[in-house]
Structure formats: structure tokens, C-alpha cells
Design a protein around this motif. Structure first.
Motif, PDB file in Angstrom:
ATOM      1  N   ARG A  89       0.824  -1.205   0.000  1.00 28.89           N
ATOM      2  CA  ARG A  89       0.000   0.000   0.000  1.00 28.89           C
ATOM      3  C   ARG A  89       0.860   1.258   0.000  1.00 28.89           C
ATOM      4  O   ARG A  89       0.372   2.329  -0.306  1.00 28.89           O
ATOM      5  N   GLU A  90       2.132   1.157   0.372  1.00 33.72           N
ATOM      6  CA  GLU A  90       2.981   2.342   0.466  1.00 33.72           C
ATOM      7  C   GLU A  90       4.438   1.945   0.234  1.00 33.72           C
ATOM      8  O   GLU A  90       4.896   0.916   0.715  1.00 33.72           O
ATOM      9  N   GLU A 148      -5.514   6.382   6.353  1.00 35.20           N
ATOM     10  CA  GLU A 148      -4.977   5.957   5.065  1.00 35.20           C
ATOM     11  C   GLU A 148      -5.660   6.759   3.959  1.00 35.20           C
ATOM     12  O   GLU A 148      -6.884   6.882   3.943  1.00 35.20           O
ATOM     13  N   ARG A 167       1.354  16.849   0.273  1.00 36.20           N
ATOM     14  CA  ARG A 167       0.817  15.703  -0.472  1.00 36.20           C
ATOM     15  C   ARG A 167       0.292  16.178  -1.818  1.00 36.20           C
ATOM     16  O   ARG A 167      -0.372  17.219  -1.929  1.00 36.20           O
ATOM     17  N   ARG A 213       7.076   9.287   0.085  1.00 37.31           N
ATOM     18  CA  ARG A 213       6.146   8.158   0.223  1.00 37.31           C
ATOM     19  C   ARG A 213       5.253   8.063  -1.010  1.00 37.31           C
ATOM     20  O   ARG A 213       4.612   9.053  -1.387  1.00 37.31           O
ATOM     21  N   GLN A 244       1.880   6.416  -2.066  1.00 37.86           N
ATOM     22  CA  GLN A 244       0.725   5.836  -1.380  1.00 37.86           C
ATOM     23  C   GLN A 244      -0.319   5.410  -2.404  1.00 37.86           C
ATOM     24  O   GLN A 244      -0.740   6.205  -3.251  1.00 37.86           O
ATOM     25  N   THR A 272       3.441   0.337  -7.021  1.00 34.61           N
ATOM     26  CA  THR A 272       2.697   0.799  -5.848  1.00 34.61           C
ATOM     27  C   THR A 272       1.376   1.451  -6.213  1.00 34.61           C
ATOM     28  O   THR A 272       0.349   1.213  -5.576  1.00 34.61           O
TER      29      THR A 272
END
Length: 627
Positions: free
Chosen positions: A9-10, A106, A164, A81, A83, A43
Motif C-alpha cells: 500500500r505504500e 490511510e 501531499r 512516500r 501511497q 505501488t
């Protein structure tokens, strides 16, 4: 059967960068490499990181790292990261009773999170107008315009700024409706240009808003450590043109208080000489105190005939004026606030660099003047004796160390020579060097013999040590001195023989080389000077025949190390001298010097001094006297 969840997931990548001007570039490379690697597709699945999103991430991390380096000054840790998220943007069906609900923390959408951490938690992070007022640039404004979300997390020992960016789902068709990427682009443009530009597009003003902090850090690193004021002026011109200005000039103050034009720089090098002539005829006032003072535009500086704006910035450091920095930008009626502010920051750094360079120059000049008094300006000529000296102080940038020498006449038929070594190589040792050399000259010319000179010098050193203890307490270190001192009287009849009376007080013994290659000590060992009140010095006497050589050295030669071995172990110096039969004084001195250096691959860690006296045969003396 329930839906299969992604295996990962990451995906997390991290790096740590030093707090230097190279950190922003390394951060950009790290993020771009991470976001374009093979792990991205694995990913994110169907989501894609377009070129625009990667560029946005690289831009934002560059701004954050630049701010961290400039304002925190610590090493920087970067975490990137990838995600995968846990669902589409539309409302998902309720989970079946047997399916676990996705965790609230999440993210729903695929995307990336970049974290920039420094070790200065006390440094506040400003955004919006407050950042501009404090000169912090527009890094957080850019993040607010481009990022889906962002924030600052304070820890006890560190601070993290994160943002993000959401990835875009792959679309089978193009849609003629505004996308989120377009919205980011519009917000980005609005951030960089908060007000409409008038006239020509001012690219420099935009560059200042985005790259000013990095430029200022680079300028500080280049100027720091420069120890020549003219080099500082030259670097200032190369830094500012063409980044902030189309031309610039640097005036430096003189000792009389006036201004001297030190450097002129122009994007068109053909205009430099003409611009210099104009500026030399109209220098700024020496008492200029206001930064950003408007300056009449010199027409010769205008490449396109459109005029421009020129501003003068005083170079003030520690309350003193060190000159004036003049900047000119063609094609603009007035420099923007950002350009003026960054120029003022650079001028302060230039002023500090000039002040530092001048302070170093003053100290170096004083040091050289004092050091010149520690050694003789020339060696006396002795009839019938060929002399040579090698002197290499150990201290970097020093012309005098703890070793010293002298060769001077005493009357018509007698000459005195000495070679000494003061404990240590610091300025205190150099002060003892001057005391010893001048005192020996004074005592010798007052008629004191070898033993008397050593005795009185010993007493002077003891008194000096007592005074140092009285002033500095028990922590004051006494200065011991080893000295080889002698008197040389050539034969008045011209036979070539010279009578030598000498004494070695704690010094490496002089060596005598005869014409047939025999080497022997020329004196007996005695106590160091400055230790005992009644050492009882005595002198040794020898006749130096034609072709014979007297070699005197300091412990920088005899104690030269190669591992656990010293050069003079097993009479190593005598072996070197034995191979010098037939050589003149200068050749002997050079061979000893070279052998000392070549004894070990390591650099010499002590002062080195070599004095050679060679009795010359009468025939050679007559040949040397003939024109």
C-alpha cells in the motif's frame, strides 16, 4: 471470495543531506529518481504520476530544502512516500461484514507525500504575507497553491514540513473541462505573479522570488573565507551579474578615507572600460548610509537604449564603511522590492567579507613586520670561510619559527655565529627567539666570551620565566632554549686555518668533516639554557683547516622521524655528512636539507635550520677575489 488487496500500500524512500548549498540540487535529484522509478507503477497501480506532478514535487522539495538550509542550518532528512490509497473518489459500497474497514488515516486517493525534516525545531515556519515581510520567500505559498494538503509537525528535537500531491487516474479519453492539474497551474502562476506586470516581463524579479534563498546561501559560501579584498570585489561582480543586475561596480575605502573603484562588471564586456571611465569621474559620496539609494543612470551602460534603474548600497560592517556597491538593471524604471531586498542582503555579506579580508591583511602585515626582526637580514662575509644557511619554519604562513640563527662580525678579525632552538613554535616562542638573538649580539660586542655569553643569556631566560610565572601564575610555561654559539678567527697570515671556539648548550652537537672524509663531534654536550642557575658552561676549541667543514643543525634535522626511527639514529647525520667530501658549503647544506625531507614520506613537523661553515683553501680565496 473477497477482493484482493495490493501487496504494497505504500513505498517509502528516504535520504539525509548535509546542510550546504548543494542540498537543494541533491534533493531534486532524489525526488525525481524516486518518482520515476519502477516502484511507482508497482505501488500506484492504474494511477499515474504525470510529468507535471513530478515537476511540482521537485519544485516544492527544492523550496523546502532551501529554506531548511538557509534558516535552520542543520542536516536535512527527506522522506518520499508513494501511497496507493484505498478507493476511488466516488462513494464506495459499504464494506461487507467480514471485510475490515480501511483505516481513517490511510488516504483514499493514490498520491505522494514528501517530508522535509531539519534539526531546528525552534525555527518557526511562516507562510503568506508574513513570510514575505520576514524575507522568507514564497516557498509555503507555492505549497499552498500546488499541494492537495500540507502541514508542519514540531517534535522535541526536529521539525517536519510535509506536503501531499494526488496522482491522476488514467483516462481513456480527453475531456474538454478544467482538470485539477490545470487548477494547480493557475494557482501556481497566481502565486508567482500576485500583481500584473507592466511593461516588459521582469524575469529577474520572478527568479528572486523562487531562487533568492539558494542564491544567498551560495553567495555566502563563496565569499566566506576570502582573505583578499580585491578578490571579494571580483567575486561580488561575478555573483551579481547577470543574476541580479546587468552591471555593477564596487568601490572600496582607502586608508585616507576616500573611495577607490576596485571592480566594474557588465554583461557586455565591451562596455566595461567605458563604464569604468564614467564611474571614476562620478564616485559616490564616502558617507553614503542608506541602502538602495537611487543613482543617476549612465547612458554608456545601456545596451539597448531603453534606460534603466541604478541603486547604491553602502558596504557597512561592524559600524564602519568599507565601500559602496552600485547595481544597474537596464529596461526597468524601478527595481522590485524583492530585487532590492536580496541586493541589500548580498551587500551586507560583501561588506563582512571585505572587513574580514582587511583584518587578516592587517594582522598578516604586523606579523611579517615582527617576524622580520627575529632573523638577520643578511649574513656577514668571513674571509677564508664559505658559509651557507637553510631555514624552513614549520608554521604555515610564518617566516620565523622557534629556530633562529645569526652570523655577525665582532671587531676586525673575529666573527660570531649561533644556531638556536626555542621550545615550541608559537608566537611566544618567536618572542624568545628575538630576545636571545639580540642579547647575544649585545653581549658579544661588549667583549663577553663564549662562556660568559651563555651564562648571561641563561640568567636572562630565568628572569623572564620568573616574571611570566608572577603574571600568569603556575600555568605559565617556562621557555627552554638550546643554543650552539661560537667565535671564528681566520688566520691573519692567510694560511687558511681558522680558530673556532664554541659551546653547545643542550643543542645537537656540531659535526666536523675533514678533507679525508672523517666525521667527528666538534663540541661536548652541556645543559639547556633556562633550567639551572649555575650550569657552569665551558667552551671547546678546534682549528678548521682548509677543506674542512663544520655542520650545525637543529633538532628538526636530527629528530626527523620515519616510524619509530629518527634520522640521527646510529649516527645517521654523520653518514650523510661523510658523503659530502669535496662539496662546497651550499652544496652540503642542500644535501642535508634534501636528505631530511626524503627520510620520510610524511611532511616535516618541526622547524628546520642548517648552518655550514667551510674553510676555503687560499688558492680558492684568491680565485674568488679575482674579477
Amino acid at each position: 471470495m473477497g477482493a484482493l488487496l495490493p501487496l504494497s500500500r505504500e513505498s517509502v524512500s528516504r535520504t539525509t543531506l548535509p546542510g550546504s548549498v548543494r542540498a537543494p540540487g541533491a534533493a531534486r535529484t532524489f525526488v525525481r529518481t524516486t518518482l520515476t522509478g519502477a516502484d511507482t507503477t508497482e505501488t500506484l497501480g492504474l494511477a499515474t504520476l504525470g510529468v507535471r506532478l513530478v515537476d511540482d514535487a521537485v519544485l516544492l522539495v527544492s523550496e523546502l530544502v532551501t529554506n531548511a538550509v538557509l534558516h535552520a542550518g542543520t542536516r536535512v532528512e527527506i522522506v518520499c512516500r508513494l501511497q496507493a490509497g484505498h478507493g476511488p473518489a466516488e462513494p464506495a459500497r459499504p464494506p461487507a461484514p467480514e471485510e475490515p474497514a480501511a483505516p481513517e488515516d490511510e488516504p483514499r486517493h493514490p498520491g505522494i507525500v514528501v517530508e522535509v525534516t531539519d534539526l531546528h525545531p525552534a525555527s518557526a515556519v511562516y507562510g503568506g504575507p508574513e513570510a514575505q515581510r520576514r524575507g522568507r520567500g514564497r516557498g509555503l505559498q507555492l505549497i499552498g497553491a500546488l499541494a492537495e494538503s500540507w502541514g508542519v509537525t514540531y517534535h522535541r528535537t526536529r521539525k517536519t514540513v510535509w506536503f501531499r500531491l494526488d496522482a491522476e487516474e488514467e483516462e481513456p479519453e480527453l475531456h474538454a473541462v478544467p482538470t485539477s492539474a490545470l487548477g494547480r497551474e493557475l494557482r501556481f502562476a497566481e502565486t508567482l505573479a500576485p500583481s500584473p506586470l507592466r511593461g516588459r516581463r521582469d524575469s529577474t524579479a520572478e527568479w528572486v522570488d523562487r531562487g533568492g534563498p539558494s542564491f544567498l546561501a551560495e553567495a555566502s559560501e563563496l565569499l566566506t573565507g576570502q582573505l583578499d579584498e580585491n578578490m571579494v570585489a571580483a567575486l561580488a561582480g561575478q555573483l551579481l551579474v547577470p543574476r541580479l543586475a546587468d552591471w555593477c561596480a564596487v568601490w572600496l575605502t582607502t586608508e585616507s578615507g576616500g573611495l577607490e573603484l576596485a571592480r566594474v562588471w557588465h554583461t557586455d564586456e565591451r562596455r566595461i572600460d567605458a563604464l569604468r571611465v564614467v564611474l571614476e569621474g562620478h564616485p559616490p559620496p564616502s558617507g553614503l548610509g542608506t541602502a538602495g539609494t537611487p543613482w543617476p543612470w549612465p547612458q554608456i551602460a545601456d545596451t539597448h537604449g531603453t534606460g534603466g534603474s541604478a541603486l547604491a548600497f553602502p558596504l557597512i560592517a561592524h559600524g564602519r564603511s568599507h565601500g559602496v556597491l552600485l547595481l544597474g538593471r537596464a529596461g526597468v524604471a524601478q527595481m522590485t522590492e524583492g530585487v532590492v531586498r536580496l541586493s541589500e542582503d548580498v551587500s551586507r555579506r560583501v561588506a563582512q567579507a571585505v572587513a574580514t579580508a582587511r583584518q587578516y591583511t592587517r594582522q598578516a602585515t604586523i606579523s611579517r613586520a615582527l617576524q622580520r626582526r627575529q632573523l638577520p637580514t643578511s649574513l656577514a662575509h668571513i674571509p677564508g670561510i664559505d658559509t651557507a644557511i637553510v631555514y624552513e619554519p614549520h608554521g604555515e604562513g610564518q617566516t620565523v619559527g622557534g629556530d633562529f640563527y645569526d652570523l655577525f662580525p665582532m671587531g676586525d678579525r673575529c666573527w660570531c655565529f649561533l644556531l638556536g632552538d626555542v621550545q615550541g613554535s608559537d608566537p611566544e616562542a618567536m618572542s624568545v627567539t628575538g630576545l636571545a638573538r639580540h642579547l647575544v649580539r649585545l653581549l658579544a660586542r661588549e667583549g663577553h666570551g663564549v662562556e660568559s655569553v651563555l651564562g648571561r643569556l641563561n640568567q636572562a631566560l630565568l628572569e623572564e620565566a620568573a616574571e611570566a610565572v608572577a603574571i600568569g601564575g603556575e600555568h605559565a610555561r617556562p621557555r627552554f632554549l638550546s643554543l650552539l654559539y661560537g667565535e671564528l678567527e681566520p688566520d691573519a697570515d692567510g694560511g687558511g686555518i681558522a680558530r673556532c671556539t664554541l659551546a653547545s648548550a643542550g643543542h645537537p652537537l656540531p659535526l666536523r668533516l675533514t678533507a679525508d672524509g672523517a666525521v667527528s663531534p666538534a663540541a661536548t654536550p652541556q645543559m639547556l639554557l633556562g633550567i639551572d642557575e649555575n650550569p657552569g658552561f665551558h667552551a671547546d676549541t678546534l682549528d678548521l683547516a682548509p677543506g674542512e667543514t663544520l655542520l650545525c643543525v637543529t633538532d628538526g634535522v636530527t629528530e626527523r622521524r620515519n616510524g619509530n626511527r629518527q634520522l640521527d639514529d646510529d649516527d645517521g647525520l654523520a653518514d650523510i655528512l661523510r658523503g659530502c667530501v669535496g662539496l662546497g658549503a651550499k652544496a652540503v647544506a642542500e644535501r642535508v636539507r634534501r636528505a631530511t625531507h626524503e627520510f620520510s614520506a610524511e611532511p616535516i613537523d618541526d622547524d628546520l635550520a642548517v648552518l655550514v661553515l667551510e674553510a676555503v683553501p687560499p688558492v680558492t680565496v684568491n680565485l674568488l677575489r679575482e674579477p
